[in-house]
Design an enzyme around this catalytic site. Structure first.
Site, PDB file in Angstrom:
ATOM      1  CG  MET A  53      -1.913  -1.182   1.196  1.00  0.00           C
ATOM      2  SD  MET A  53      -3.418  -0.891   2.127  1.00  0.00           S
ATOM      3  CE  MET A  53      -2.762  -0.607   3.761  1.00  0.00           C
ATOM      4  CG  HIS A  90       6.911  -1.870   2.216  1.00  0.00           C
ATOM      5  ND1 HIS A  90       6.804  -0.758   2.998  1.00  0.00           N
ATOM      6  CD2 HIS A  90       5.677  -2.440   2.210  1.00  0.00           C
ATOM      7  CE1 HIS A  90       5.557  -0.630   3.442  1.00  0.00           C
ATOM      8  NE2 HIS A  90       4.847  -1.646   2.980  1.00  0.00           N
ATOM      9  CD  GLN A 141      -6.014  -3.777   2.547  1.00  0.00           C
ATOM     10  OE1 GLN A 141      -5.925  -4.314   1.433  1.00  0.00           O
ATOM     11  NE2 GLN A 141      -5.006  -3.801   3.408  1.00  0.00           N
ATOM     12  CB  VAL A 167      12.284  -5.358   8.466  1.00  0.00           C
ATOM     13  CG1 VAL A 167      13.388  -4.314   8.591  1.00  0.00           C
ATOM     14  CG2 VAL A 167      12.645  -6.393   7.415  1.00  0.00           C
TER      15      VAL A 167
HETATM   16  P1  AMP Z   1       1.465  -2.926   3.470  1.00  0.00           P
HETATM   17  O1  AMP Z   1       2.037  -1.867   2.560  1.00  0.00           O
HETATM   18  O2  AMP Z   1       1.380  -2.500   4.901  1.00  0.00           O
HETATM   19  O3  AMP Z   1       0.187  -3.515   2.932  1.00  0.00           O
HETATM   20  O4  AMP Z   1       2.512  -4.109   3.467  1.00  0.00           O
HETATM   21  C1  AMP Z   1       2.933  -4.720   2.267  1.00  0.00           C
HETATM   22  C2  AMP Z   1       3.730  -5.936   2.589  1.00  0.00           C
HETATM   23  O5  AMP Z   1       4.866  -5.581   3.366  1.00  0.00           O
HETATM   24  C3  AMP Z   1       2.937  -6.969   3.430  1.00  0.00           C
HETATM   25  O6  AMP Z   1       3.233  -8.277   2.953  1.00  0.00           O
HETATM   26  C4  AMP Z   1       3.481  -6.739   4.808  1.00  0.00           C
HETATM   27  O7  AMP Z   1       3.392  -7.891   5.626  1.00  0.00           O
HETATM   28  C5  AMP Z   1       4.928  -6.403   4.502  1.00  0.00           C
HETATM   29  N1  AMP Z   1       5.516  -5.693   5.637  1.00  0.00           N
HETATM   30  C6  AMP Z   1       5.041  -4.583   6.254  1.00  0.00           C
HETATM   31  N2  AMP Z   1       5.818  -4.251   7.305  1.00  0.00           N
HETATM   32  C7  AMP Z   1       6.814  -5.165   7.357  1.00  0.00           C
HETATM   33  C8  AMP Z   1       7.937  -5.386   8.214  1.00  0.00           C
HETATM   34  N3  AMP Z   1       8.191  -4.578   9.245  1.00  0.00           N
HETATM   35  N4  AMP Z   1       8.729  -6.439   7.965  1.00  0.00           N
HETATM   36  C9  AMP Z   1       8.475  -7.274   6.928  1.00  0.00           C
HETATM   37  N5  AMP Z   1       7.445  -7.137   6.083  1.00  0.00           N
HETATM   38  C10 AMP Z   1       6.617  -6.092   6.286  1.00  0.00           C
END
Ligand code: AMP
Length: 282
Positions: A30, A37, A61, A176
Site C-alpha cells: 500500500m 517492504h 480493506q 524487519v
Molecule cells: P502494506 O504496505 O502495509 O500492505 O505491506 C505490504 C507488505 O509488506 C505486506 O506483505 C506486509 O506484511 C509487509 N511488511 C510490512 N511491514 C513489514 C515489516 N516490518 N517487515 C516485513 N514485512 C513487512
C-alpha cells in the site's frame, strides 16, 4: 523500472516477461515504503528474474472509521526507492481501474477471516483477499512475497491460494524492525515522540512471553496473562487482542507442542499497531 497505471498495460507487460520464460516475483503493497517492504523486494529480485511491485491503498480493506483518507502516500519517494532496489515494474492502479462501477465480486476466506485482525476489523480480510486475488490474476506471478509482520494475512492468503488452486508460491519474509525493536510499519508515521516510545510495549510483551517459554513455562493461560499484563502496565496502550494461536488456522492452541503464533494488536492513541512472533515446536 516501468510505471504502469492501467490493468490492461500491466497484464501485457507481465505476460511479456512470463512468455520469455523469466520467473516473475510480485510484491503487493500500500506504499509509504520502508525497509520492511524493501526486504520483500530484495527477496524477490534475489529469487526471481523479474520483479513487479504494486502500490494501491485498497479501500475495501479499511473499515468506515479507519484511516483510509489519512493513510500516508509518498509515491515519488517510493518510486525512487523501488528503482534503486531494481524492481522492473511498478503498478499503481487508480481506484476506478481496480473496482470499476458495478464490480460486486469478493473473495471470502471462510473462518480465518473472522479471527485476530478480522475479528476487530470486520471485512478487512475480505478486502485483502479480493484485492490480492485480482492482483494475482493481473500479474500472474510465479512467486509473491509477503511479510510475517501481518501473520493473519499470511494465513488467510495461504488458504485462499490453496482453496482456489492458484498457481503462485507464497514466500513469507521475516519482520524487519527499527533498531529499538519496533516492527516497521507505514502507520508508525502517525506516532508522536511519546507514542513512539510507548509503542515498544508490543515487542516487550512478546519478548516476555518468549522469555517465559524459554524458562519452561508451557501453560497457555499463564503465557496469555503475562503478555496481557505487560500491555496493561503501559497506560498509553489499549489492548485489541493478545492471542496464542495455530499459525495456519489462527485457532487458539491448548499447548505448544506443535509451535504457535503469538500475536498482539494494540492501540497507542488512535494508532493501531500489530506485532507477533512464532514459537517453534519443542
Ligand atoms: P502494506 O504496505 O502495509 O500492505 O505491506 C505490504 C507488505 O509488506 C505486506 O506483505 C506486509 O506484511 C509487509 N511488511 C510490512 N511491514 C513489514 C515489516 N516490518 N517487515 C516485513 N514485512 C513487512
Amino acid at each position: 523500472m516501468k510505471l504502469i497505471h492501467s490493468v490492461a498495460d500491466m497484464k501485457v507487460r507481465c505476460r511479456e516477461i512470463s512468455r520469455t520464460g523469466k520467473t516473475l516475483g510480485f510484491v503487493p503493497t500500500m506504499g509509504a515504503l520502508h525497509d520492511g517492504h524493501a526486504s520483500l523486494v530484495r527477496a524477490s529480485t534475489g529469487q526471481c528474474e523479474a520483479t513487479a511491485v504494486s502500490i494501491f491503498v485498497n479501500p475495501l480493506q479499511f473499515g468506515p472509521d479507519e484511516d483510509l483518507a489519512k493513510y500516508p502516500r509518498t509515491l515519488e519517494r517510493d518510486g525512487e526507492m523501488l528503482e534503486a532496489l531494481g524492481a522492473d515494474l511498478l503498478f499503481v492502479p487508480t481506484m476506478e481501474e481496480m473496482y470499476p462501477a458495478g464490480a460486486t465480486t469478493h473473495v471470502e476466506v471462510g473462518g480465518l477471516s473472522e479471527r485476530l485482525d478480522g475479528l476487530s476489523r470486520p471485512g478487512h480480510f475480505r478486502g485483502v483477499a479480493t484485492v490480492v486475488a485480482k492482483l494475482f490474476e493481473i500479474v500472474r506471478p510465479d512467486r509473491a512475497f509477503f511479510g510475517q509482520k501481518d501473520a493473519a494475512q499470511v494465513a488467510v492468503l495461504r488458504r485462499m491460494v490453496r482453496d482456489l488452486d492458484m498457481d503462485v508460491e507464497l514466500v513469507v519474509c521475516p519482520i524487519v524492525r527499527e533498531a529499538d525493536g519496533l516492527a516497521m510499519s507505514s502507520r508508525n508515521a502517525y506516532l508522536n515522540e511519546n507514542e513512539r516510545k510507548h509503542a515498544l510495549v508490543l515487542q516487550r510483551a512478546l519478548l516476555r512471553v518468549l522469555h517465559d517459554t524459554d524458562q519452561g513455562e508451557r501453560d497457555i493461560g499463564k503465557l496469555m496473562a503475562t503478555g496481557e499484563g505487560v500491555i496493561a502496565e503501559e497506560p498509553a496502550a489499549r489492548l485489541d487482542y493478545f492471542a496464542i494461536v495455530d499459525p495456519d488456522s489462527l485457532e487458539p492452541v491448548s499447548d505448544l507442542s506443535r509451535g504457535a503464533l503469538v500475536a498482539v494488536a494494540v492501540f497507542i492513541g488512535t494508532t493501531r499497531l500489530i506485532d507477533n512472533l512464532l514459537l517453534g515446536p519443542r
